[in-house]
Structure formats: structure tokens, C-alpha cells
Design a protein around this motif. Structure first.
Motif, mmCIF file in Angstrom:
data_model
loop_
_atom_site.group_PDB
_atom_site.id
_atom_site.type_symbol
_atom_site.label_atom_id
_atom_site.label_comp_id
_atom_site.label_asym_id
_atom_site.label_seq_id
_atom_site.Cartn_x
_atom_site.Cartn_y
_atom_site.Cartn_z
ATOM 1 N N LEU A 92 0.288 4.753 9.013
ATOM 2 C CA LEU A 92 0.989 5.046 8.844
ATOM 3 C C LEU A 92 1.550 5.672 6.871
ATOM 4 O O LEU A 92 2.014 5.844 6.618
ATOM 5 C CB LEU A 92 1.718 3.879 8.876
ATOM 6 N N ILE A 93 0.689 4.623 6.425
ATOM 7 C CA ILE A 93 0.449 4.806 4.704
ATOM 8 C C ILE A 93 -0.484 5.708 4.201
ATOM 9 O O ILE A 93 -0.306 6.569 3.215
ATOM 10 C CB ILE A 93 0.640 3.551 4.159
ATOM 11 N N MET A 148 1.941 9.970 -1.353
ATOM 12 C CA MET A 148 2.795 8.516 -1.549
ATOM 13 C C MET A 148 3.068 8.559 -3.438
ATOM 14 O O MET A 148 4.751 7.796 -3.229
ATOM 15 C CB MET A 148 1.318 7.870 -1.562
ATOM 16 N N GLU A 149 2.750 9.268 -4.476
ATOM 17 C CA GLU A 149 3.380 9.367 -5.757
ATOM 18 C C GLU A 149 4.937 10.359 -5.482
ATOM 19 O O GLU A 149 5.805 9.482 -6.124
ATOM 20 C CB GLU A 149 2.513 10.241 -6.267
ATOM 21 N N ILE A 190 10.789 2.048 2.429
ATOM 22 C CA ILE A 190 10.262 3.078 2.807
ATOM 23 C C ILE A 190 9.338 2.499 3.967
ATOM 24 O O ILE A 190 8.966 2.971 4.374
ATOM 25 C CB ILE A 190 8.817 3.127 2.112
ATOM 26 N N LEU A 191 8.894 0.788 3.599
ATOM 27 C CA LEU A 191 8.408 -0.357 4.731
ATOM 28 C C LEU A 191 9.333 0.319 5.712
ATOM 29 O O LEU A 191 8.441 -0.211 6.899
ATOM 30 C CB LEU A 191 8.220 -1.248 3.530
ATOM 31 N N GLN A 201 1.008 -0.304 -6.203
ATOM 32 C CA GLN A 201 0.223 1.272 -6.837
ATOM 33 C C GLN A 201 0.974 1.703 -8.132
ATOM 34 O O GLN A 201 0.396 2.396 -8.325
ATOM 35 C CB GLN A 201 0.804 1.527 -5.694
ATOM 36 N N ARG A 202 1.740 0.972 -8.292
ATOM 37 C CA ARG A 202 2.356 1.286 -9.310
ATOM 38 C C ARG A 202 1.659 1.168 -10.514
ATOM 39 O O ARG A 202 1.927 1.940 -11.720
ATOM 40 C CB ARG A 202 3.743 1.112 -9.743
#
Lengths: 255, 536
Positions: free
Chosen positions: A88-89, A98-99, A111-112, A251-252
Motif C-alpha cells: 500500500l505505501i 511518496m514525495e 491519502i491513508l 517522514q516530513r
């Protein structure tokens, strides 16, 4: 409605590729291996009981066929769900999407949610196909639909719980294999937790029983709704999705 | 130093894990556990000091601050989840959607549970892999849930806690022991009816009084020798009965607090006024257990004909070889044929020994308001020997005037109690005023009950422990004594709905489920993939 494009894209991915069909085919195939012997065994037992009434045991189709089937379907899910959720991710991160995704005017939650709902809808469709089994039984005899309904509600809840855990684990890594095994390990851990209840006493026992993920399936399978079971699955879903959200968020700022 | 820098943290975690493992698996090594934990603490501080510079800059970074706040959020969320679950476990609502609500407790049970005053603890002894364990625990969970915290339970393994199992007298897997205060009650099979009845027994205030008739050479409860009844006394007291002597020759009236009167093998006849006292007792719903040995107190035989029972003037001789397996001779019939009755239902087909017994037959003539029933019979290879001289010589053979087998050796009688007499009985009870517990609980006097067995040997110290004798004896007493508050829980077996299918239909189900359904989905998949390729 920011989740909708993500949802649509995921659905296209599932049904435009062999993924959905392969998963559904194998799931149906495996569950048939639980259903067919139970069904035929029950028919044979009915026949024998009709000929020799003194051996007439408990001949309830709901209890003898559907209850174990629903429980076993939950067991099969333990193996199938990680395979559905692992990409999924993790895949997006691997491919470097992803970026890009994070720079879209979409919130992390959307998104989730899109991805979660897409996986959930795929799962529900597969689950709907397995309704073939209760319908087959109902074709030949009276079935307690109330008990079947609670069983499927339980399957829906445990499936959603598995999916959300899978989504979270997938969000922590860019390796699909790691995501798959991580999910499997996490679910198995929650699963085995219930087994420890045998060696515990008192309050700890209650805690362990409430924490184990499969124990709650039992009452759904036999036709009983209990708020504590529903609360448990909902809280697993909620907490895992929250963790996934935190994981995306991290992740940011994580360099 | 660099070694500490690099591996300090891992070692700390390792020590902590080792301590945790010790706590789990070898909890008695307390000192080692503490040593490990202190070592972990020292290592942690040392590692921190060694990594001081890096640590300081790490703490100052932006990521660390974000990480800390994220961790805080996660802990908060976890707290909410835990709270929600704790509340839901405490106050769980329950809906049973099966047709006959077979996974719920009956209203009688719920009423009893809600009326509990003293706490009750249930200990269920199951092997961990025993199939019935889940069912039992599920039932107990429901009991605990409905009792508002008065009933608690725990599962125990008799192999892991042999001392406790022995102390509570647990002899088989799957036994449940209910404890409330001083009292305890055993349940051998975890179903709702048995459990609820045991719950009633264990929480009942006061004791049921069993009177033993004295004065005619009956078996002595104080006698610990082989012919005595001290073991029976112990068993009765263990089951919360109080034993008292009854000397009707002195005071010709059965006390009001009597739950059961036991007449254990009188050797001489009872006086007429004693028999009258027994009649009066029965007429107000009394319960009597007669053990009438052969060729003794023949007046009893005449007395019992009034209640539809004929005591045979004989000794049952058993030629079935099964008795030889237990090392007993032909004068000890081994009984394994029981008639359906609450007394024999729980025996589960276990054999009982009736040493030197006379036959107990039902009278041919019907008596109004009296319902006799045979309880147990000897084997077809037995007969009731009437020749006393031959018996004494030890040479017996079936004659035409002997009762042919199977010979009934135990019977029950239920008597209708006239309403007027019952009311009088109540009055007498109030006068008596002795039995606080027994009195006032059974407001509606039930039918009077009589159990007759053809021997008192089965209750003797010598034979009480043999085979199912103890269970039989205790079942008789408890049936006689506890009838008033037995709770009948309707069996809630699932509805029968069998499936009848032909071989062809069976094959169709097989191929449809295993091949057609998954196959159809697969074909869809192939179609989609091929279609896509072509588009490209």
C-alpha cells in the motif's frame, strides 16, 4: 473528499491488474477447503441420524457448519491480509512517489483513508463472494441468519483491523517484503497473545484476553454481539490508522 | 571507552530483557533479577555519560523535538484505547442473535445471580488442552457478568495445582468447585442446570438436617469399622448436611427441621407409634430413605406395602461373571441397569454394588396418590433366593418359587400430600422452630418421597467406596433433600435442522465451491489482464 482520487487510483490498480482476482481466487479456494468437508460431513451425519435416531446428536447447521467456517476464515485472513496491504505505501516509497504524493494538496489523512477504504472495499467484495457458503446451506435447510450476520460483521471488523495494521506497517518501510512480514508478525503477535491467557489469572487474564485479536472472533462466530468485542476491533482500527498517520507525518521531518 | 559508547545501549536493553525473562520463567530468582536490573541502570548512566556530547546535540535537534511530541501523542492515543477497552470489558452489553438464545443464561439463573448476597468463587479444573474448557469458561464468563461482581471464577489446571485439587477433593478433569464462605460444592460437568443448582446449594443459608433413626440396631454413624457408617457421615457432612440422631421411641414425632430421615438397616421391628410418626411425617411432605436388609425387621415389609412397595423375602444371588471382576462373590449383585430417574441420571452408567440385598418390588395393587418406580435391577442371570436354609449352607439354585432375574433392588415412591395435611405440617414446623435454614425456604410442601433399597450394606464403610456406591447414596440423599429448590433449566440445544442431499447434490456443492466459484473469479482476472495488454 480528498481521499476519493486516491481511492479511485487504488481501485484501478486492484482491478486493472491481476491482484484483486488472484487474491479472491485463492481466498475462495482456501475457504472452500474448510466449507466443503464441513458441509458434506454434516449431510452425512444427518443421514446417519435419520437412520439411527439414537445417534442423533446436535444437528444444527449454523452451529456445525457456519460457526467453524467463520472462525477459520478469520484464520485464513491472517495470511492473506498482509499480502494485500504490504504494497500500500511501501511501494509508493520504493518508487519514489511518496514525495510527490506528499506534495499534492492532499492531507496525510486523506491519502491513508483512500488507501484504507480501497483495501477495505476489495476485502468486502471478496467477503461478499463467500456468502455463497451460507446461501448454499440455506438452500438445503433453515439457517439462522442472525448468527450468520454477526459472523460476517465479525469478519468485517477483524478484516478491517488486519488491514489497518497492515497499512501502518507498510507506511514504516519502503520494502514490501519487510512490510508483509512485519504485518504478519504483528498480527501473529496479537493473535498469540490470547494463548497466554491460559497461563494467567485474575485481572491479567482479563487484560490478555481483551488484547488478543482472535478471542473476540469467537462470540461473533457463534451469533453473539458483545460491545467489548466491537470496541476492541474499532480501537485496533483507530489506533493503527493513527499510528500510520504519525508515521507518514514523521517522514516530513525525519531527515 | 569506545566499546561502552558503541555497545552500552544494546547491553542495557539485553540486561533488561534478561531480567524480564527471569521474572516470567524463573520468578523465584529474585536477587539475580535485581542484580540484572541494577547492572542495566549503571550501564545506562555510564553509556549516557560516554555519549554525552552526541546526546546533547541529539536532544537539540528539530527531529528529536518532533519525535518527542509524536511519541507523546502516540502514548496519549494508546491511553485512550486502553481506557475504552477497560470500560467496555467492565460494562459489556450482549445480544444473542441465535434463534433460541442458546448462548445466553436462562432467566432463572440470572435471577439467582442477581440475588447473590455473599461472594462466590468458582474454580474450574481443566487441563489446558481440554475440549470442554472453552465452553466452561464461556459459561462462567456469563455467570460472572450477570452477577454484578459477586461471582468470580478462575481456571486452574489440576496438574499444575495438585495440592489445591486434592484439598478440594477434585478427582477428575473438568470439575468445577464453587466456594462461598465455608461451604463448597462440586460440579462434575459444566452445564447451566448443574452449575445453577450448585450455586443455589452453596449459597443457601443454614444446613439441611438429616436424621438417622436409632434404637433398632441400625448402622452406626460413629462406627469406623467395616460395618459402620462413619464414611457416609463424613460424605454427608462434606456436602453440607447436618446429621442428627432420631429416637422415635422416646419422642414419637419427626422434628420439623428434618430434610431427610434415613433408616439404615434396622434389625428389630419399629414400634407402632414410631411407624405412625413416620406416616405423619410423610403426610406433611417428608422424605425417608429406607435401607431394609434381608430377613430383618419384617414389620417394615408390611409397613411399606402401604406405599406400593413389596420387600421380597429373599436374598438376590448374582451369577453374572461381572462381579468376579471386582472380586466379589455371587451374594453381591453388581447393578448396571438403572431406570431413568434424577437419582440415576448423574450416575452416568457407573456400576453399584448391592451386597446381600433383598428384592424391592412394586406391589401389584395400585394405591391412590402413590407413584412407585423401580430404580435399579440386577442382571438377568440373578434370582431372589428364598430358601434360607440353603442360603446358610451356601448351596443355592434358582427354584420355581424364587423371583427370576432381573430382580429390582431399589425403588422410589412419590406420594401426593393432601393440602390440609400439608398446612398442618407447616404449622408443626413453626412450632418446632429449630431449623432456621431448612425452615421457611420450601414454603410449598412438595410431594413426599421415599427411596427403598434392599440392603444397608451399600452405605457401610466396607462398601461405600466401591464403584458408584457413594455417588448413588449421595444422589439419593440429595434428591430427597433438595427437591424443593432444584432449578430446572430448560435444555437449550440448538434447533435440529439436518441436511438431506443426494450424492449428485453433494458433488455439485463440492465442485461449485472448490472449482467453479474460484475459477470464475480467475477467468475474470485473466480476461481483464489480456484485455489491458491488447489496449496497450
Amino acid at each position: 473528499m480528498g481521499w476519493l482520487p486516491v481511492f479511485k487510483k487504488e481501485m484501478r490498480l486492484y482491478f486493472g491488474s491481476p491482484v484483486a482476482y488472484a487474491v479472491a481466487t485463492f481466498f475462495l479456494f482456501v475457504t472452500a477447503f474448510f466449507f466443503v468437508p464441513a458441509f458434506r460431513g454434516f449431510a452425512e451425519l444427518s443421514m446417519r441420524a435419520a437412520m439411527q435416531p439414537q445417534f442423533g446428536g446436535n444437528l444444527n447447521a449454523t452451529e456445525s457448519i457456519l460457526r467453524p467456517l467463520i472462525y477459520n476464515m478469520a484464520v485464513v485472513l491472517l495470511f492473506f491480509i498482509p499480502m494485500v496491504t504490504m504494497r500500500l505505501i511501501a511501494e509508493e516509497r520504493r518508487a519514489g512517489n511518496m514525495e510527490l504524493l506528499l506534495t499534492y494538496p492532499l492531507r496525510d489523512g486523506e491519502i491513508l483513508l483512500g488507501k484504507f477504504l480501497a483495501a477495505l472495499v476489495l476485502y468486502m467484495l471478496i467477503l461478499a463472494l463467500t456468502l455463497f457458503y451460507p446461501v448454499t446451506v440455506a438452500w438445503f435447510t433453515r439457517l439462522e441468519w442472525g448468527a450468520v450476520a454477526t459472523g460476517y460483521l465479525g469478519l468485517l471488523l477483524i478484516g478491517a483491523a488486519f488491514l489497518s495494521v497492515g497499512l501502518f506497517v507498510s507506511s514504516t518501510t519502503e520494502n514490501q517484503i519487510v512490510a508483509g512480514f512485519g504485518t504478519f508478525g504483528a498480527l501473529l503477535g496479537l493473535w498469540l497473545l490470547g494463548w497466554f491467557s491460559d497461563t494467567t489469572q485474575g485481572t491479567l487474564r482479563t487484560v490478555v484476553q481483551q488484547a488478543g485479536i482472535i478471542e473476540h472472533m469467537d462470540s461473533f462466530a457463534k451469533g453473539v454481539l458483545e460491545t467489548k468485542d466491537i470496541v476492541y476491533y474499532l480501537s485496533v482500527i483507530g489506533f493503527a490508522l493513527f499510528l500510520a498517520l504519525r508515521s507518514l507525518d514523521s517522514q516530513r521531518w525525519r531527515g | 571507552m569506545s566499546l561502552l559508547k558503541r555497545w552500552g545501549m544494546s547491553a542495557t536493553v539485553g540486561f533488561l530483557l534478561a531480567a524480564a525473562a527471569l521474572a516470567l520463567f524463573v520468578p523465584w530468582l529474585i536477587r539475580l533479577r535485581w542484580a540484572l536490573m541494577i547492572a542495566a541502570g549503571v550501564l545506562f548512566i555510564a553509556t549516557g555519560a560516554a555519549n554525552w556530547r552526541e546526546g546533547a546535540s541529539f536532544l537539540g535537534r528539530r527531529g528529536t523535538r518532533y519525535g518527542a511530541s509524536a511519541a507523546l501523542l502516540v502514548v496519549l492515543a494508546l491511553g485512550i484505547v486502553v481506557m475504552a477497552n477497560a470500560v467496555s470489558v467492565r460494562y459489556s452489553a450482549r445480544w444473542d442473535l441465535t434463534e433460541n438464545k442458546r448462548h445466553s443464561l436462562s432467566s432463572q439463573t440470572v435471577k439467582i445471580l442477581q440475588g447473590l448476597k455473599a461472594p462466590v468463587e468458582v474454580i474450574a479444573f481443566f487441563r489446558s488442552d481440554q475440549p470442554g474448557k472453552r465452553v466452561a469458561e464461556d459459561l462462567l464468563k456469563q455467570y460472572a457478568g450477570a452477577s454484578k461482581g459477586k461471582l468470580t471464577y478462575r481456571m486452574d489446571d489440576p496438574d499444575r495445582a495438585p495440592g489445591l485439587a486434592k484439598r478440594l477433593g477434585v478427582e477428575s478433569y473438568g470439575t468445577l468447585v464453587l466456594q462461598s464462605g465455608e461451604k463448597s460444592e462440586k460440579v462434575l460437568e459444566a452445564d447451566e442446570e448443574r452449575l445453577t443448582n450448585a450455586l443455589v446449594k452453596v449459597t443457601r443459608s443454614g444446613k439441611r438436617v438429616v436424621y438417622m433413626l436409632k434404637g433398632h440396631g441400625e448402622r452406626e454413624t460413629g462406627n469406623t469399622e467395616r460395618p459402620g457408617m462413619s464414611r457416609a457421615k463424613d460424605e454427608l457432612e462434606k456436602a453440607n448436611y447436618e446429621l442428627k440422631d432420631l429416637v422415635l421411641a422416646r419422642d414419637p414425632k419427626v422434628p420439623a427441621d428434618a430434610s431427610v430421615v434415613i433408616i439404615a438397616g434396622p434389625r428389630t421391628d419399629l414400634f407402632p407409634q414410631e411407624l405412625e410418626a413416620l406416616d405423619a411425617y410423610l403426610s406433611r411432605g417428608g422424605k425417608i430413605f429406607f435401607m431394609a436388609d434381608p430377613f430383618q425387621a419384617e414389620g417394615l415389609a408390611k409397613y411399606l406395602t402401604k406405599y406400593g412397595i413389596t420387600l421380597g423375602n429373599d436374598v438376590v444371588i448374582e451369577l453374572s461373571p461381572i462381579g468376579r471382576l471386582f472380586g466379589v462373590g455371587p451374594e453381591v449383585p453388581v447393578i448396571n441397569q438403572y431406570e431413568p430417574h434424577p437419582i440415576t441420571k448423574d450416575l452416568g452408567g457407573v456400576m453399584t454394588l448391592f451386597p446381600i440385598t433383598r428384592s424391592v418390588q412394586l406391589s401389584k395393587a395400585q394405591v391412590r396418590g402413590v407413584a412407585p418406580q423401580v430404580l435399579a435391577r440386577s442382571s438377568p442371570q440373578s434370582w431372589g433366593e428364598t430358601d434360607r436354609v440353603a442360603l446358610q449352607r451356601g448351596e443355592v439354585k434358582p427354584d420355581p418359587n424364587d423371583t427370576p432375574g432381573p430382580v429390582p433392588v431399589a425403588a422410589v415412591v412419590t406420594l401426593d400430600v393432601l393440602p390440609g395435611a400439608a398446612a398442618k405440617g407447616e404449622g408443626a414446623k413453626d412450632e418446632g422452630g429449630k431449623g432456621e435454614g431448612a425452615k421457611g425456604e420450601d414454603k410449598t410442601p412438595s410431594k413426599a418421597r421415599i427411596v427403598v433399597v434392599g440392603t444397608s450394606n451399600l452405605a457401610s464403610n466396607q462398601f461405600l467406596g466401591a464403584q458408584g456406591n457413594r455417588d448413588f447414596f449421595m444422589n439419593v440423599v440429595s434428591w430427597l433433600a433438595d427437591e424443593a429448590d432444584q432449578v430446572a433449566v430448560r435444555p437449550r440445544d440448538a434447533r435440529q435442522n439436518p441436511i438431506f442431499i443426494s450424492e449428485a447434490q453433494s458433488q455439485a456443492v463440492l465442485w461449485l465451491s472448490l472449482l467453479v466459484l474460484p475459477g470464475a473469479v480467475m477467468v475474470c482476472g485473466i480476461f481483464v489482464v489480456v484485455h489491458r495488454r491488447r489496449q496497450k
